[in-house]
Motif scaffolding. Structure first.
Motif, PDB file in Angstrom:
ATOM      1  N   GLY A  94     -20.652 -65.247 -60.090  1.00 52.66           N
ATOM      2  CA  GLY A  94     -21.853 -66.063 -60.257  1.00 52.66           C
ATOM      3  C   GLY A  94     -22.847 -65.862 -59.126  1.00 52.66           C
ATOM      4  O   GLY A  94     -22.939 -64.770 -58.559  1.00 52.66           O
ATOM      5  N   ILE A  95     -23.545 -66.925 -58.768  1.00 50.13           N
ATOM      6  CA  ILE A  95     -24.609 -66.870 -57.769  1.00 50.13           C
ATOM      7  C   ILE A  95     -24.231 -67.757 -56.590  1.00 50.13           C
ATOM      8  O   ILE A  95     -23.775 -68.894 -56.766  1.00 50.13           O
ATOM      9  CB  ILE A  95     -25.944 -67.341 -58.367  1.00 50.13           C
ATOM     10  CG1 ILE A  95     -26.334 -66.454 -59.551  1.00 50.13           C
ATOM     11  CG2 ILE A  95     -27.047 -67.334 -57.319  1.00 50.13           C
ATOM     12  CD1 ILE A  95     -27.567 -66.955 -60.292  1.00 50.13           C
ATOM     13  N   PHE A  96     -24.416 -67.251 -55.376  1.00 50.79           N
ATOM     14  CA  PHE A  96     -24.223 -68.074 -54.190  1.00 50.79           C
ATOM     15  C   PHE A  96     -25.269 -69.182 -54.182  1.00 50.79           C
ATOM     16  O   PHE A  96     -26.463 -68.929 -54.334  1.00 50.79           O
ATOM     17  CB  PHE A  96     -24.357 -67.232 -52.918  1.00 50.79           C
ATOM     18  CG  PHE A  96     -24.289 -68.038 -51.655  1.00 50.79           C
ATOM     19  CD1 PHE A  96     -23.075 -68.437 -51.124  1.00 50.79           C
ATOM     20  CD2 PHE A  96     -25.453 -68.425 -51.002  1.00 50.79           C
ATOM     21  CE1 PHE A  96     -23.010 -69.190 -49.970  1.00 50.79           C
ATOM     22  CE2 PHE A  96     -25.406 -69.185 -49.841  1.00 50.79           C
ATOM     23  CZ  PHE A  96     -24.175 -69.566 -49.321  1.00 50.79           C
ATOM     24  N   SER A  97     -24.830 -70.420 -54.001  1.00 48.29           N
ATOM     25  CA  SER A  97     -25.748 -71.557 -54.071  1.00 48.29           C
ATOM     26  C   SER A  97     -25.369 -72.592 -53.020  1.00 48.29           C
ATOM     27  O   SER A  97     -24.187 -72.790 -52.716  1.00 48.29           O
ATOM     28  CB  SER A  97     -25.691 -72.198 -55.461  1.00 48.29           C
ATOM     29  OG  SER A  97     -26.510 -73.353 -55.520  1.00 48.29           O
ATOM     30  N   VAL A  98     -26.383 -73.240 -52.446  1.00 47.49           N
ATOM     31  CA  VAL A  98     -26.173 -74.358 -51.529  1.00 47.49           C
ATOM     32  C   VAL A  98     -26.649 -75.612 -52.229  1.00 47.49           C
ATOM     33  O   VAL A  98     -27.810 -75.703 -52.644  1.00 47.49           O
ATOM     34  CB  VAL A  98     -26.937 -74.161 -50.207  1.00 47.49           C
ATOM     35  CG1 VAL A  98     -26.681 -75.340 -49.283  1.00 47.49           C
ATOM     36  CG2 VAL A  98     -26.520 -72.869 -49.540  1.00 47.49           C
ATOM     37  N   GLU A  99     -25.756 -76.573 -52.369  1.00 45.60           N
ATOM     38  CA  GLU A  99     -26.073 -77.791 -53.107  1.00 45.60           C
ATOM     39  C   GLU A  99     -25.911 -78.995 -52.197  1.00 45.60           C
ATOM     40  O   GLU A  99     -24.995 -79.057 -51.381  1.00 45.60           O
ATOM     41  CB  GLU A  99     -25.129 -77.933 -54.308  1.00 45.60           C
ATOM     42  CG  GLU A  99     -25.466 -79.093 -55.234  1.00 45.60           C
ATOM     43  CD  GLU A  99     -24.535 -79.117 -56.437  1.00 45.60           C
ATOM     44  OE1 GLU A  99     -23.448 -79.716 -56.323  1.00 45.60           O
ATOM     45  OE2 GLU A  99     -24.891 -78.538 -57.487  1.00 45.60           O
ATOM     46  N   TYR A 107     -28.200 -92.918 -52.696  1.00 48.87           N
ATOM     47  CA  TYR A 107     -28.648 -93.673 -53.863  1.00 48.87           C
ATOM     48  C   TYR A 107     -27.534 -93.993 -54.849  1.00 48.87           C
ATOM     49  O   TYR A 107     -27.804 -94.486 -55.945  1.00 48.87           O
ATOM     50  CB  TYR A 107     -29.751 -92.902 -54.583  1.00 48.87           C
ATOM     51  CG  TYR A 107     -30.990 -92.672 -53.739  1.00 48.87           C
ATOM     52  CD1 TYR A 107     -31.671 -93.730 -53.157  1.00 48.87           C
ATOM     53  CD2 TYR A 107     -31.464 -91.383 -53.508  1.00 48.87           C
ATOM     54  CE1 TYR A 107     -32.793 -93.509 -52.380  1.00 48.87           C
ATOM     55  CE2 TYR A 107     -32.593 -91.154 -52.735  1.00 48.87           C
ATOM     56  CZ  TYR A 107     -33.250 -92.233 -52.171  1.00 48.87           C
ATOM     57  OH  TYR A 107     -34.359 -92.024 -51.401  1.00 48.87           O
ATOM     58  N   GLY A 108     -26.283 -93.725 -54.490  1.00 46.66           N
ATOM     59  CA  GLY A 108     -25.181 -94.090 -55.364  1.00 46.66           C
ATOM     60  C   GLY A 108     -24.692 -92.929 -56.217  1.00 46.66           C
ATOM     61  O   GLY A 108     -25.418 -91.960 -56.464  1.00 46.66           O
ATOM     62  N   LYS A 109     -23.457 -93.055 -56.688  1.00 45.01           N
ATOM     63  CA  LYS A 109     -22.813 -91.962 -57.428  1.00 45.01           C
ATOM     64  C   LYS A 109     -23.490 -91.669 -58.764  1.00 45.01           C
ATOM     65  O   LYS A 109     -23.323 -90.590 -59.330  1.00 45.01           O
ATOM     66  CB  LYS A 109     -21.339 -92.293 -57.660  1.00 45.01           C
ATOM     67  CG  LYS A 109     -21.100 -93.561 -58.455  1.00 45.01           C
ATOM     68  CD  LYS A 109     -19.613 -93.841 -58.602  1.00 45.01           C
ATOM     69  CE  LYS A 109     -19.354 -95.147 -59.332  1.00 45.01           C
ATOM     70  NZ  LYS A 109     -19.939 -95.199 -60.671  1.00 45.01           N
ATOM     71  N   ASP A 110     -24.246 -92.636 -59.301  1.00 45.16           N
ATOM     72  CA  ASP A 110     -24.891 -92.419 -60.597  1.00 45.16           C
ATOM     73  C   ASP A 110     -26.258 -91.757 -60.482  1.00 45.16           C
ATOM     74  O   ASP A 110     -26.901 -91.479 -61.505  1.00 45.16           O
ATOM     75  CB  ASP A 110     -25.039 -93.750 -61.338  1.00 45.16           C
ATOM     76  CG  ASP A 110     -23.690 -94.343 -61.726  1.00 45.16           C
ATOM     77  OD1 ASP A 110     -22.761 -93.553 -61.979  1.00 45.16           O
ATOM     78  OD2 ASP A 110     -23.563 -95.581 -61.760  1.00 45.16           O
ATOM     79  N   TYR A 111     -26.714 -91.509 -59.249  1.00 40.00           N
ATOM     80  CA  TYR A 111     -28.004 -90.823 -59.102  1.00 40.00           C
ATOM     81  C   TYR A 111     -27.868 -89.416 -59.678  1.00 40.00           C
ATOM     82  O   TYR A 111     -26.965 -88.666 -59.312  1.00 40.00           O
ATOM     83  CB  TYR A 111     -28.414 -90.763 -57.636  1.00 40.00           C
ATOM     84  CG  TYR A 111     -29.795 -90.199 -57.423  1.00 40.00           C
ATOM     85  CD1 TYR A 111     -30.924 -90.939 -57.753  1.00 40.00           C
ATOM     86  CD2 TYR A 111     -29.987 -88.925 -56.897  1.00 40.00           C
ATOM     87  CE1 TYR A 111     -32.198 -90.424 -57.578  1.00 40.00           C
ATOM     88  CE2 TYR A 111     -31.249 -88.401 -56.717  1.00 40.00           C
ATOM     89  CZ  TYR A 111     -32.354 -89.155 -57.057  1.00 40.00           C
ATOM     90  OH  TYR A 111     -33.611 -88.642 -56.877  1.00 40.00           O
ATOM     91  N   PRO A 112     -28.749 -89.021 -60.586  1.00 37.25           N
ATOM     92  CA  PRO A 112     -28.486 -87.827 -61.405  1.00 37.25           C
ATOM     93  C   PRO A 112     -28.838 -86.489 -60.761  1.00 37.25           C
ATOM     94  O   PRO A 112     -28.475 -85.444 -61.321  1.00 37.25           O
ATOM     95  CB  PRO A 112     -29.363 -88.064 -62.638  1.00 37.25           C
ATOM     96  CG  PRO A 112     -30.512 -88.879 -62.128  1.00 37.25           C
ATOM     97  CD  PRO A 112     -29.946 -89.758 -61.058  1.00 37.25           C
ATOM     98  N   LEU A 113     -29.528 -86.467 -59.629  1.00 41.84           N
ATOM     99  CA  LEU A 113     -30.006 -85.193 -59.095  1.00 41.84           C
ATOM    100  C   LEU A 113     -29.134 -84.685 -57.954  1.00 41.84           C
ATOM    101  O   LEU A 113     -28.735 -85.460 -57.073  1.00 41.84           O
ATOM    102  CB  LEU A 113     -31.450 -85.330 -58.602  1.00 41.84           C
ATOM    103  CG  LEU A 113     -32.499 -85.736 -59.640  1.00 41.84           C
ATOM    104  CD1 LEU A 113     -33.876 -85.766 -59.000  1.00 41.84           C
ATOM    105  CD2 LEU A 113     -32.490 -84.806 -60.837  1.00 41.84           C
ATOM    106  N   ALA A 180     -33.105 -99.409 -55.303  1.00 42.30           N
ATOM    107  CA  ALA A 180     -32.822-100.660 -56.012  1.00 42.30           C
ATOM    108  C   ALA A 180     -32.246-100.405 -57.396  1.00 42.30           C
ATOM    109  O   ALA A 180     -31.408-101.175 -57.879  1.00 42.30           O
ATOM    110  CB  ALA A 180     -34.108-101.488 -56.117  1.00 42.30           C
ATOM    111  N   GLU A 181     -32.661 -99.315 -58.038  1.00 44.14           N
ATOM    112  CA  GLU A 181     -32.192 -99.015 -59.392  1.00 44.14           C
ATOM    113  C   GLU A 181     -30.756 -98.498 -59.398  1.00 44.14           C
ATOM    114  O   GLU A 181     -29.938 -98.926 -60.230  1.00 44.14           O
ATOM    115  CB  GLU A 181     -33.116 -97.984 -60.043  1.00 44.14           C
ATOM    116  CG  GLU A 181     -32.724 -97.631 -61.468  1.00 44.14           C
ATOM    117  CD  GLU A 181     -33.699 -96.658 -62.122  1.00 44.14           C
ATOM    118  OE1 GLU A 181     -33.541 -96.398 -63.333  1.00 44.14           O
ATOM    119  OE2 GLU A 181     -34.619 -96.159 -61.428  1.00 44.14           O
ATOM    120  N   PHE A 182     -30.424 -97.611 -58.479  1.00 43.68           N
ATOM    121  CA  PHE A 182     -29.125 -96.943 -58.533  1.00 43.68           C
ATOM    122  C   PHE A 182     -28.096 -97.501 -57.551  1.00 43.68           C
ATOM    123  O   PHE A 182     -26.897 -97.392 -57.802  1.00 43.68           O
ATOM    124  CB  PHE A 182     -29.306 -95.440 -58.273  1.00 43.68           C
ATOM    125  CG  PHE A 182     -29.988 -94.706 -59.389  1.00 43.68           C
ATOM    126  CD1 PHE A 182     -29.285 -94.293 -60.500  1.00 43.68           C
ATOM    127  CD2 PHE A 182     -31.351 -94.437 -59.330  1.00 43.68           C
ATOM    128  CE1 PHE A 182     -29.902 -93.612 -61.537  1.00 43.68           C
ATOM    129  CE2 PHE A 182     -31.996 -93.755 -60.356  1.00 43.68           C
ATOM    130  CZ  PHE A 182     -31.262 -93.340 -61.470  1.00 43.68           C
TER     131      PHE A 182
END
Length: 319
Positions: A94-99, A107-113, A180-182
């Motif tokens: 695959g591709i080397f990636s830094v995440e 912002y909490g575990k449910d933050y989608p990004l 406040a949301e997440f």
């Protein structure tokens, strides 16, 4: 402002909630000892309100390292993972990636990004600290180079600065809403019906978010006229509706000083929501005021914003 900044620093670092009057009466010197981080096992310099005030006045700003202090900040507002890549690697796997997973911590575990960088470029998880430092640098540069204030480049740099100042406030409101949301702090309330969507909201509605979420008032009546003026000016300079624009150096001086009021708004916002005030934000508020110095001694009349002259002559009449 040095007195106010010293009050903020004394209460924040020494974990108290005293008034300036009570701090002035207190001469006892305290030290902090760190048990982790780069200052693990080290003690700070002796600290009290008078020491913070003296250091800030002599240095022209707050430099925590001069007092052997670690910088304090709010992780979810100021925490910024910065990554640079100048390569792109691919292979059979695959591709080397830094995440970055920092945003889930903020912002909490449910933050989608989860921002990911796979090739030449930069990654930021927050842009607020960089923008504050940019505002400080650009404001200082414009003042130091005010002899060029009649040049196009100086005017365009002022345009960029004013835009960045308003963007900084909008970033802070966006971060508050997302937090406040997440992942709301204890005692916070989040109701999308009351707050509305983040996007396409009037700025004055966003100021209400602080009370609607935290139950705490901002108390920024003294600073709001400066923000409102800079916001209207930003809109004019970004859209040029009307296409005309008049700038006088006296008015530019006023605008440069109104930026300091915006720094106070951001400080009071943090006080209301109960999070740490960063070194950069304190230093933004501590910048010296700009003073207009005319080139000759010709008698001058004061600027009258109620009349159709100077900058006011280049915008639509107020309804």
């Amino acid at each position: 402002m040095i007195s106010y900044a010293s009050l903020l620093l004394s209460n924040q670092y020494l974990r108290k909630n005293l008034s300036i009057k009570k701090w002035l009466a207190q001469r006892q010197e305290l030290t902090l000892t760190y048990h982790d981080g780069p200052l693990n096992g080290q003690s700070s310099a002796p600290l009290n309100y008078h020491i913070f005030s003296k250091s800030t006045r002599e240095l022209g700003g707050f430099e925590p390292e001069k007092l052997n202090l670690m910088e304090q900040h709010c992780d979810w507002m100021d925490g910024s993972m910065e990554i640079k890549l100048n390569f792109h690697i691919t292979g059979d796997d695959g591709i080397f990636s830094v995440e970055s997973g920092d945003l889930q911590n903020y912002y909490g575990k449910d933050y989608p990004l989860k921002p990911a960088l796979q090739r030449e470029g930069r990654l930021y998880t927050s842009y607020q600290p960089q923008l504050i430092r940019r505002i400080i640098k650009d404001r200082n540069r414009l003042i130091q180079n005010s002899s060029n204030a009649l040049d196009d480049d100086w005017v365009f740099d002022l345009r960029d600065l004013i835009s960045n100042v308003i963007s900084l406030v909008e970033i802070a409101f966006t971060q508050l809403y997302i937090k406040a949301e997440f992942d709301p702090l204890p005692g916070w309330k989040f109701s999308k019906d009351k707050l509305g969507e983040r996007h396409a909201r009037r700025t004055k509605d966003k100021f209400k978010w602080v009370y609607q979420i935290t139950g705490q008032q901002l108390n920024i009546e003294a600073e709001m006229p400066s923000f409102d003026n800079l916001r209207e000016l930003r809109n004019h300079l970004m859209h040029f509706d009307p296409p005309s624009f008049v700038i006088t150096i006296e008015e530019a001086t006023i605008w440069l000083n109104q930026i300091l009021d915006v720094a106070m708004i951001l400080i009071k916002m943090r006080l209301a929501i109960g999070v740490a005030i960063s070194k950069d934000l304190i230093n933004m508020a501590l910048q010296p005021e700009a003073i207009f110095v005319p080139g000759d001694n010709t008698p001058r009349k004061p600027i009258d914003n109620s009349k159709n002259e100077n900058y006011a002559s280049s915008i639509w009449p107020k309804k």
